[in-house]
Design a protein around this motif. Structure first.
Motif, short mmCIF file in Angstrom:
data_model
loop_
_atom_site.label_atom_id
_atom_site.label_comp_id
_atom_site.label_asym_id
_atom_site.label_seq_id
_atom_site.Cartn_x
_atom_site.Cartn_y
_atom_site.Cartn_z
N SER A 138 4.15 2.29 6.27
CA SER A 138 5.07 3.34 6.72
C SER A 138 4.30 4.46 7.41
O SER A 138 3.08 4.49 7.41
CB SER A 138 5.87 3.91 5.54
OG SER A 138 5.04 4.69 4.71
N ARG B 231 0.14 0.11 -0.39
CA ARG B 231 0.91 0.95 0.54
C ARG B 231 -0.03 1.54 1.59
O ARG B 231 -0.99 2.22 1.24
CB ARG B 231 1.61 2.06 -0.24
CG ARG B 231 2.55 2.90 0.57
CD ARG B 231 3.32 3.88 -0.31
NE ARG B 231 4.13 3.13 -1.28
CZ ARG B 231 4.21 3.44 -2.57
NH1 ARG B 231 3.55 4.47 -3.07
NH2 ARG B 231 4.97 2.72 -3.38
N GLU C 241 3.41 -2.58 1.70
CA GLU C 241 4.33 -1.62 2.33
C GLU C 241 3.56 -0.88 3.42
O GLU C 241 2.44 -0.44 3.19
CB GLU C 241 4.85 -0.60 1.32
CG GLU C 241 5.64 -1.20 0.19
CD GLU C 241 6.06 -0.16 -0.85
OE1 GLU C 241 5.76 1.04 -0.67
OE2 GLU C 241 6.68 -0.56 -1.84
#
Length: 153
Positions: A80, A38, A78
């Motif tokens: 973000s 992430r 991921e």
């Protein structure tokens, strides 16, 4: 920070920067055969990080990961924005958010506690001073497992 996270950060920071973003932080969770990588990206643009930005960075980072192959087995990537309750990863993050309220989880207890919620009073490269229930608590940064900003709406 684990050696794996350090290595991944060093590897991926230039790819994120090439897209015009800062690599705010990175989390890597090994979960048996399938892991999660992430990335949190930040920008100074007023509109912040959008879904197209995350897609662009994901594409760029995927190319680097495919060539370098630093993760064995399957994993999910991921990307973000750090969000309102952003995690704090680096000493500069703690310094930037002096005066803000944070939740802190430690790897080992200090004063019999592993969790603290308070306002950042001071920070440097090695230590965080946190005002907790009227008491100033000194926390070595290397003892912090996870720290997040408490959003104030």
């Amino acid at each position: 920070m684990s050696k794996k996270v350090e290595d991944l950060t060093t590897l991926l920071e230039p790819a994120v920067a090439a897209c015009g973003f800062e690599l705010w932080g990175l989390e890597f969770f090994q979960q048996g055969k399938h892991s999660v990588l992430r990335l949190f990206i930040e920008t100074e643009r007023e509109e912040g990080v959008g879904i197209d930005d995350c897609s662009s960075v994901s594409h760029q980072v995927s190319g680097v990961l495919d060539v370098e192959d630093p993760i064995s087995g399957e994993y999910t990537l991921e990307v973000s924005s750090p969000g309102w309750d952003r995690a704090l990863f680096k000493p500069s993050h703690y310094i930037r958010f002096i005066g803000e309220e944070v939740n802190v989880r430690l790897t080992a207890p200090i004063q019999g506690r592993r969790r603290f919620k308070g306002h950042i009073q001071a920070a440097d490269d090695v230590q965080l001073s946190l005002q907790v229930e009227g008491v100033l608590v000194q926390i070595p940064l290397m003892s912090i497992d996870k720290a997040n900003i408490v959003p104030n709406f």
